[in-house]
Design a protein around this motif. Structure first.
Motif, mmCIF file in Angstrom:
data_model
loop_
_atom_site.group_PDB
_atom_site.id
_atom_site.type_symbol
_atom_site.label_atom_id
_atom_site.label_comp_id
_atom_site.label_asym_id
_atom_site.label_seq_id
_atom_site.Cartn_x
_atom_site.Cartn_y
_atom_site.Cartn_z
ATOM 1 N N ARG A 73 0.960 -1.107 -0.044
ATOM 2 C CA ARG A 73 -0.136 -0.020 -0.018
ATOM 3 C C ARG A 73 0.927 1.261 -0.076
ATOM 4 N NH1 ARG A 73 -5.215 1.654 -1.296
ATOM 5 N NH2 ARG A 73 -5.569 3.513 -0.499
ATOM 6 N N TYR A 74 0.774 1.878 -0.976
ATOM 7 C CA TYR A 74 1.496 3.055 -1.363
ATOM 8 C C TYR A 74 1.064 4.375 -1.078
ATOM 9 C CZ TYR A 74 4.339 6.675 -4.008
ATOM 10 O OH TYR A 74 4.901 7.689 -4.174
ATOM 11 N N HIS A 75 1.649 5.171 -0.112
ATOM 12 C CA HIS A 75 1.204 6.538 0.493
ATOM 13 C C HIS A 75 2.236 7.654 -0.070
ATOM 14 C CE1 HIS A 75 -1.354 4.330 3.563
ATOM 15 N NE2 HIS A 75 -0.097 3.327 3.482
ATOM 16 N N ALA A 76 1.773 8.617 -0.848
ATOM 17 C CA ALA A 76 2.470 9.616 -1.434
ATOM 18 C C ALA A 76 2.194 10.946 -0.739
ATOM 19 C CB ALA A 76 2.072 9.701 -2.785
ATOM 20 N N PHE A 77 3.106 11.396 -0.017
ATOM 21 C CA PHE A 77 3.045 12.727 0.558
ATOM 22 C C PHE A 77 3.629 13.986 -0.051
ATOM 23 C CE2 PHE A 77 4.268 15.950 3.782
ATOM 24 C CZ PHE A 77 3.027 16.095 4.644
ATOM 25 N N ASP A 78 3.007 15.136 -0.194
ATOM 26 C CA ASP A 78 3.681 15.884 -1.002
ATOM 27 C C ASP A 78 2.759 17.251 -1.159
ATOM 28 O OD1 ASP A 78 5.832 15.832 -3.958
ATOM 29 O OD2 ASP A 78 4.597 17.748 -3.470
ATOM 30 N N PHE A 79 3.610 18.463 -1.068
ATOM 31 C CA PHE A 79 2.905 19.580 -1.074
ATOM 32 C C PHE A 79 2.177 20.053 -2.143
ATOM 33 C CE2 PHE A 79 5.834 23.417 -1.908
ATOM 34 C CZ PHE A 79 6.726 22.485 -3.054
ATOM 35 N N SER A 80 2.425 19.396 -3.378
ATOM 36 C CA SER A 80 1.890 19.880 -4.805
ATOM 37 C C SER A 80 0.828 18.963 -5.074
ATOM 38 C CB SER A 80 3.235 19.792 -5.736
ATOM 39 O OG SER A 80 2.707 20.330 -6.854
ATOM 40 N N GLU A 81 -0.406 19.449 -5.262
ATOM 41 C CA GLU A 81 -1.445 18.602 -6.103
ATOM 42 C C GLU A 81 -1.231 18.408 -7.572
ATOM 43 O OE1 GLU A 81 -4.312 16.120 -6.770
ATOM 44 O OE2 GLU A 81 -4.279 16.973 -4.802
ATOM 45 N N ALA A 82 -0.442 19.382 -7.884
ATOM 46 C CA ALA A 82 -0.185 19.325 -9.340
ATOM 47 C C ALA A 82 1.049 18.035 -9.641
ATOM 48 C CB ALA A 82 0.923 20.291 -9.931
ATOM 49 N N MET A 83 1.707 17.742 -8.702
ATOM 50 C CA MET A 83 2.807 16.460 -8.626
ATOM 51 C C MET A 83 1.851 15.447 -8.619
ATOM 52 S SD MET A 83 5.822 16.965 -9.448
ATOM 53 C CE MET A 83 7.369 17.962 -9.264
ATOM 54 N N HIS A 84 0.959 15.360 -7.568
ATOM 55 C CA HIS A 84 -0.145 14.196 -7.439
ATOM 56 C C HIS A 84 -0.785 13.878 -8.642
ATOM 57 C CE1 HIS A 84 0.879 13.581 -3.333
ATOM 58 N NE2 HIS A 84 0.133 14.396 -2.723
#
Length: 204
Positions: A73-84
């Motif tokens: 289960r992969y959890h991506a944490f980033d401040f950029s919704e564009a990157m998501h």
């Protein structure tokens, strides 16, 4: 003591900047995939399930791990919704079902408060986005105290301040500075990989 932050030349929350960064990153450093292979092998070796990717970016690591590690289960944490958004676009439905996208800023004091604990925490080419190396020890301490299950592994991969590598000593650390910060945060550390100024610290 006041800490002077190094301004970023781009805004990765801007969709155009995010797309441009994503186009260039693997052209500049094609050896990134060798680190991704190591992460996947480590996950398979230790039968890890919950993976947190801090500063996850445009999805190259997400795609690599989800394709090779069918049980995670992969959890991506980033401040950029564009990157998501870029990351989601790279995943077929069966991989997207195993991915969780979290918008958050690890420069905020409470950045980890809503997260769970994980078998593996990775920060790949994003530690310098603290925008000053003076913040690194507190960041590592937060990971250790809040985000790691018992027996979990923490992988820190970033550019070194060194000859032939990075030259900004406020933003980037020498190998010894990385080791000192991680040790002071309470970790035992190994260095399994180093390629052309990109160095991986494996922490327990």
């Amino acid at each position: 003591m006041s800490i002077k932050e190094v301004p970023s030349p781009i805004d990765l929350r801007n969709p155009e900047d995010a797309v441009q960064w994503a186009k260039e990153v693997n052209l500049k450093r094609p050896w990134r995939a060798q680190f991704f292979d190591y992460y996947a092998e480590l996950i398979q070796q230790h039968q890890m399930i919950d993976i947190l990717d801090i500063g996850a970016g445009p999805g190259d690591l997400a795609k690599h791990l989800l394709a090779r590690c069918p049980d995670i289960r992969y959890h991506a944490f980033d401040f950029s919704e564009a990157m998501h958004k870029l990351s989601r676009s790279k995943l077929p439905a069966h991989e997207l079902d195993r991915a969780d996208y979290i918008v958050g800023d690890f420069k905020q004091l409470d950045w980890a408060d809503t997260l769970q604990q994980y078998d593996l925490v990775i920060i790949h080419q994003a530690l310098h986005e603290l925008r000053n190396k003076a913040y690194a020890q507190d960041f590592h301490s937060t990971v250790k105290n809040k985000l790691l299950k018992a027996g979990a592994i923490y992988l820190v991969c970033d550019h070194l301040f060194a000859d032939g590598a990075m030259t900004n000593h406020e933003l980037y650390m020498s190998k010894q500075e990385h080791l000192d910060n991680l040790q002071q945060a309470g970790f035992e550390i190994a260095i399994p990989m180093e390629i052309r100024g990109l160095c991986l610290f494996q922490c327990h």
